[in-house]
Design a protein around this motif. Sequence first.
Motif, PDB file in Angstrom:
ATOM      1  N   LEU A  28       0.902  -1.317   0.184  1.00 50.88           N
ATOM      2  CA  LEU A  28      -0.094  -0.031   0.176  1.00 50.88           C
ATOM      3  C   LEU A  28       0.895   1.221  -0.044  1.00 50.88           C
ATOM      4  O   LEU A  28       1.484   1.531   0.952  1.00 50.88           O
ATOM      5  N   PRO A  29       0.805   1.943  -1.039  1.00 53.54           N
ATOM      6  CA  PRO A  29       1.504   3.229  -1.230  1.00 53.54           C
ATOM      7  C   PRO A  29       1.227   4.206  -0.443  1.00 53.54           C
ATOM      8  O   PRO A  29      -0.136   4.394  -0.602  1.00 53.54           O
ATOM      9  N   MET A  30       1.919   4.764   0.599  1.00 52.05           N
ATOM     10  CA  MET A  30       1.541   5.963   1.326  1.00 52.05           C
ATOM     11  C   MET A  30       2.422   6.988   1.527  1.00 52.05           C
ATOM     12  O   MET A  30       3.656   6.709   1.246  1.00 52.05           O
ATOM     13  N   SER A  31       2.132   8.157   2.183  1.00 59.58           N
ATOM     14  CA  SER A  31       3.041   9.003   2.587  1.00 59.58           C
ATOM     15  C   SER A  31       3.695   8.661   3.849  1.00 59.58           C
ATOM     16  O   SER A  31       3.233   7.933   4.476  1.00 59.58           O
ATOM     17  N   THR A  32       4.937   9.398   4.449  1.00 60.47           N
ATOM     18  CA  THR A  32       5.434   8.884   5.493  1.00 60.47           C
ATOM     19  C   THR A  32       4.352   9.130   6.811  1.00 60.47           C
ATOM     20  O   THR A  32       4.216   8.248   7.524  1.00 60.47           O
ATOM     21  N   SER A  33       3.683  10.268   6.851  1.00 58.37           N
ATOM     22  CA  SER A  33       2.671  10.421   7.981  1.00 58.37           C
ATOM     23  C   SER A  33       1.674   9.648   7.782  1.00 58.37           C
ATOM     24  O   SER A  33       1.257   8.949   8.885  1.00 58.37           O
ATOM     25  N   ASP A  34       1.116   9.042   6.765  1.00 58.01           N
ATOM     26  CA  ASP A  34      -0.037   8.141   6.773  1.00 58.01           C
ATOM     27  C   ASP A  34       0.285   6.911   6.908  1.00 58.01           C
ATOM     28  O   ASP A  34      -0.084   6.064   7.829  1.00 58.01           O
ATOM     29  N   SER A  35       1.535   6.503   6.662  1.00 51.59           N
ATOM     30  CA  SER A  35       2.231   5.207   7.054  1.00 51.59           C
ATOM     31  C   SER A  35       2.443   5.242   8.503  1.00 51.59           C
ATOM     32  O   SER A  35       2.000   4.026   9.003  1.00 51.59           O
ATOM     33  N   LEU A  36       2.894   6.020   9.064  1.00 52.75           N
ATOM     34  CA  LEU A  36       3.010   6.141  10.778  1.00 52.75           C
ATOM     35  C   LEU A  36       1.858   5.974  11.201  1.00 52.75           C
ATOM     36  O   LEU A  36       1.574   5.161  12.292  1.00 52.75           O
ATOM     37  N   SER A  37       0.762   6.759  10.721  1.00 50.06           N
ATOM     38  CA  SER A  37      -0.531   6.530  11.438  1.00 50.06           C
ATOM     39  C   SER A  37      -1.060   5.158  11.245  1.00 50.06           C
ATOM     40  O   SER A  37      -1.616   4.387  12.322  1.00 50.06           O
ATOM     41  N   ALA A  38      -0.948   4.400  10.249  1.00 52.35           N
ATOM     42  CA  ALA A  38      -1.256   3.375   9.858  1.00 52.35           C
ATOM     43  C   ALA A  38      -0.879   2.143  10.609  1.00 52.35           C
ATOM     44  O   ALA A  38      -1.537   1.238  11.174  1.00 52.35           O
ATOM     45  N   VAL A  39       0.320   2.229  10.827  1.00 51.44           N
ATOM     46  CA  VAL A  39       1.196   1.073  11.446  1.00 51.44           C
ATOM     47  C   VAL A  39       0.861   1.221  12.873  1.00 51.44           C
ATOM     48  O   VAL A  39       0.841   0.088  13.617  1.00 51.44           O
ATOM     49  N   LEU A  40       0.651   2.386  13.369  1.00 51.76           N
ATOM     50  CA  LEU A  40       0.309   2.601  14.831  1.00 51.76           C
ATOM     51  C   LEU A  40      -0.987   1.981  15.142  1.00 51.76           C
ATOM     52  O   LEU A  40      -1.299   1.545  16.337  1.00 51.76           O
ATOM     53  N   THR A  41      -2.048   2.423  14.379  1.00 52.92           N
ATOM     54  CA  THR A  41      -3.331   2.119  14.626  1.00 52.92           C
ATOM     55  C   THR A  41      -3.769   0.660  14.253  1.00 52.92           C
ATOM     56  O   THR A  41      -4.778   0.000  14.685  1.00 52.92           O
ATOM     57  N   GLY A  42      -2.865   0.074  13.670  1.00 52.78           N
ATOM     58  CA  GLY A  42      -2.941  -1.483  13.176  1.00 52.78           C
ATOM     59  C   GLY A  42      -3.639  -1.476  11.688  1.00 52.78           C
ATOM     60  O   GLY A  42      -4.184  -2.698  11.402  1.00 52.78           O
TER      61      GLY A  42
END
Length: 348
Positions: free
Chosen positions: A182-196
């Motif tokens: 899933l291509p994402m920005s660094t900020s969106d990736s950070l949020s997504a990996v922390l929320t699961g």
Amino acid sequence: MKKISILLVVICFLILGLAGCGGTGTAKSEKASFHASNPYEGDLSGVTLDIGAAGIQNAQGVLQAAGLDDTPYTVHFHNLRGGNLVLEAMAAGQLDAGCGSQIPPIFASLSNNGGNFKIVAIRKGSTLDQELITGPKSKASIHTVADLKGKKIAYVKSTTAQYFLFKMLEEAGLSWNDIEALPMSTSDSLSAVLTGDVDAYAGYGNSIIQAKNKGAVTLASAENILSGDYYWYAAPAALADSKKKAALIDYLERINEADEWIRQHPKEWAAFYAKETNQKADEYQKQFEEQEAQRKGRIAPLDEKTIQSEQDIINSFIKMGLLKQPVEATGLFDDSLTEAISKFHVYE
């Protein structure tokens, strides 16, 4: 006797005053000195260099911190936040030179004018903080890269993160199609990996540091996959102009000297640069010192190892289907500055 006493008091005040002045002087670090190894005999005062970079730390920022921004030519610096944006500006004829990672030149070279750039120098640097991580909610069930089969993985598209993720999967016996990438920005990736919302994230820099501070863990490091090379790109027109070429050589050597200055003055550099990264100065200083301990930042000439590294990235992107046509890495480089850069001091 009274005159002698008064004289002694005056002398004491003078000594204390001088000591105070000395204290103030030493509190402020002396700025770097600069002696060009490729001195230009002509007048560069009429030259203007338009410089772009994916962050001030690889260009104008270190010059300002070290006091080496007093160039005999004018510099218009553009902080473009990404190597792809640097090369877009170069393709449009808006920049003379710029700095970015190994990835953007590959795609820029496919444009109609070949991207209007050549890679002319290397900015050697660290490969730390470029990692594949799992989040607080997924780390209990994912222990190896092989465990990512069928999982959702965030990554930053067309960057070193996509490259090292591909290499990690390949080493684990997986293909790109074995994961849900899933291509994402660094900020969106950070949020997504922390929320699961994703199971893992391949990224770099502060997003990795922040994620690990909030419970994410390293699954695999790209420390020994990546070269640590950033590139300096130059417009062919700038290279053909003898004065701009001389100014660019001077500018790159100033960066090389400034890199040594910030190594010797990490506290001052951290105070200067932490504002850019929204970090506490002491936290950034620790990060910076770890990076420099792994690999010293410096400007280096082109070499065959660098070209081979670039070709490997190209070949990996072809395997992923990101490139529909082959690209010869050698065609991206120009060695017209190599002899001059070879004279730059290499600090051990």
